[in-house]
Design an enzyme around this catalytic site. Sequence first.
Site, PDB file in Angstrom:
ATOM      1  N   SER A 154       5.374   8.269  -3.598  1.00 14.27           N
ATOM      2  CA  SER A 154       4.083   7.587  -3.424  1.00 14.27           C
ATOM      3  C   SER A 154       2.998   8.646  -3.464  1.00 14.27           C
ATOM      4  O   SER A 154       3.257   9.825  -3.217  1.00 14.27           O
ATOM      5  CB  SER A 154       4.040   6.889  -2.058  1.00 14.27           C
ATOM      6  OG  SER A 154       2.720   6.479  -1.744  1.00 14.27           O
ATOM      7  N   TYR A 167       5.524   6.234   6.968  1.00 12.09           N
ATOM      8  CA  TYR A 167       5.582   6.094   5.504  1.00 12.09           C
ATOM      9  C   TYR A 167       5.349   7.453   4.841  1.00 12.09           C
ATOM     10  O   TYR A 167       6.080   7.841   3.915  1.00 12.09           O
ATOM     11  CB  TYR A 167       4.544   5.063   5.044  1.00 12.09           C
ATOM     12  CG  TYR A 167       4.703   4.629   3.609  1.00 12.09           C
ATOM     13  CD1 TYR A 167       5.645   3.670   3.244  1.00 12.09           C
ATOM     14  CD2 TYR A 167       3.914   5.182   2.605  1.00 12.09           C
ATOM     15  CE1 TYR A 167       5.792   3.269   1.923  1.00 12.09           C
ATOM     16  CE2 TYR A 167       4.054   4.787   1.280  1.00 12.09           C
ATOM     17  CZ  TYR A 167       4.991   3.831   0.940  1.00 12.09           C
ATOM     18  OH  TYR A 167       5.136   3.437  -0.372  1.00 12.09           O
TER      19      TYR A 167
END
Length: 277
Positions: A154, A167
Amino acid sequence: MDEFTNRVALVTGAARGQGRSHAVALAERGADVVICDRCEDNAAVAYPLATKEDLAETARLVEAAGQRCIAVQVDTVDRSAIEALVARAEAELGRIDIAIANAGVSAGAPIQDLPSSQWAEVIGTNLTGVFHTIAAVSPGMVARGYGRIVTIASMLGRSAAPGQAAYCASKWGVIGMTKSAALDLAGHGITVNAVAPGNISTPMVHNDALYRMVRPDLENPTRADVAPVFASLHGQPVPFLEPFEVTRAVLFLVAEASAHITGTVMPVDAGAAAKVT
Ligand code: NAD
């Protein structure tokens, strides 16, 4: 001849979203495809995950492209389950040449409020699940002397955001693991690369829980209300990209001709990476 004819690809988290896009694109280019998804919600994740019907629909699309498909409900946190799926695929389809470790979840809170259940779920799926996927496919790839592995990181794998400690930790971890795995497998004809997406239009992003997190000032924020916030995370003035934009990068990295591209991170993030030093 299609580019991936006679290749077999595994895509995790393929019931919908980016995973479905990767699976169908590989099938359309000649690959047989093995897909899995947990197809079950989790209390630590504030939006619905995929369903068995979603997984069946991806299988239908792969078969409609004329390719064989093995579709199984598997949670990548369960190492023995993903190993069993790989063993079945190798028995029925001969091998796995390509693996896309795509399954992931998003859950977050400011770190002072972050429950262990959310931390465990995000690290378990996004980091340990990717390890399990690579660990399951790599012995066969080593034995055959060929493999193309792509992990899905990401833009938050190289930056930070409020409420995203778990995350970010998982995705920074994916990038470190990807680079190390690339070196471990470098002498065996296997490449390992990461793709780092920006904001991609999938149910992970388009859900009420995330909309409320980014616009806490509104009771029922809409896509139009959140778009400027998402655009501010990118470099280009676009809030969301489509899943196939990520698929294009995946297809490049898993091509046979990308033999000497390994240990890299390819951003598909509308310029967000340009803001990271
Ligand atoms: P998505 O929620 O549509 O798809 C993720 C899929 O993974 C779902 O089908 C879900 O059921 C499945 N899944 C979740 N946990 C699993 C597990 N433990 N085992 C098996 N399957 C599991 O979201 P997406 O955007 O398609 O996400 C794909 C990947 O892209 C994820 O790794 C995500 O972190 C990453 N990513 C997404 C964005 C974005 O903006 N959407 C941005 C950067 C990175």
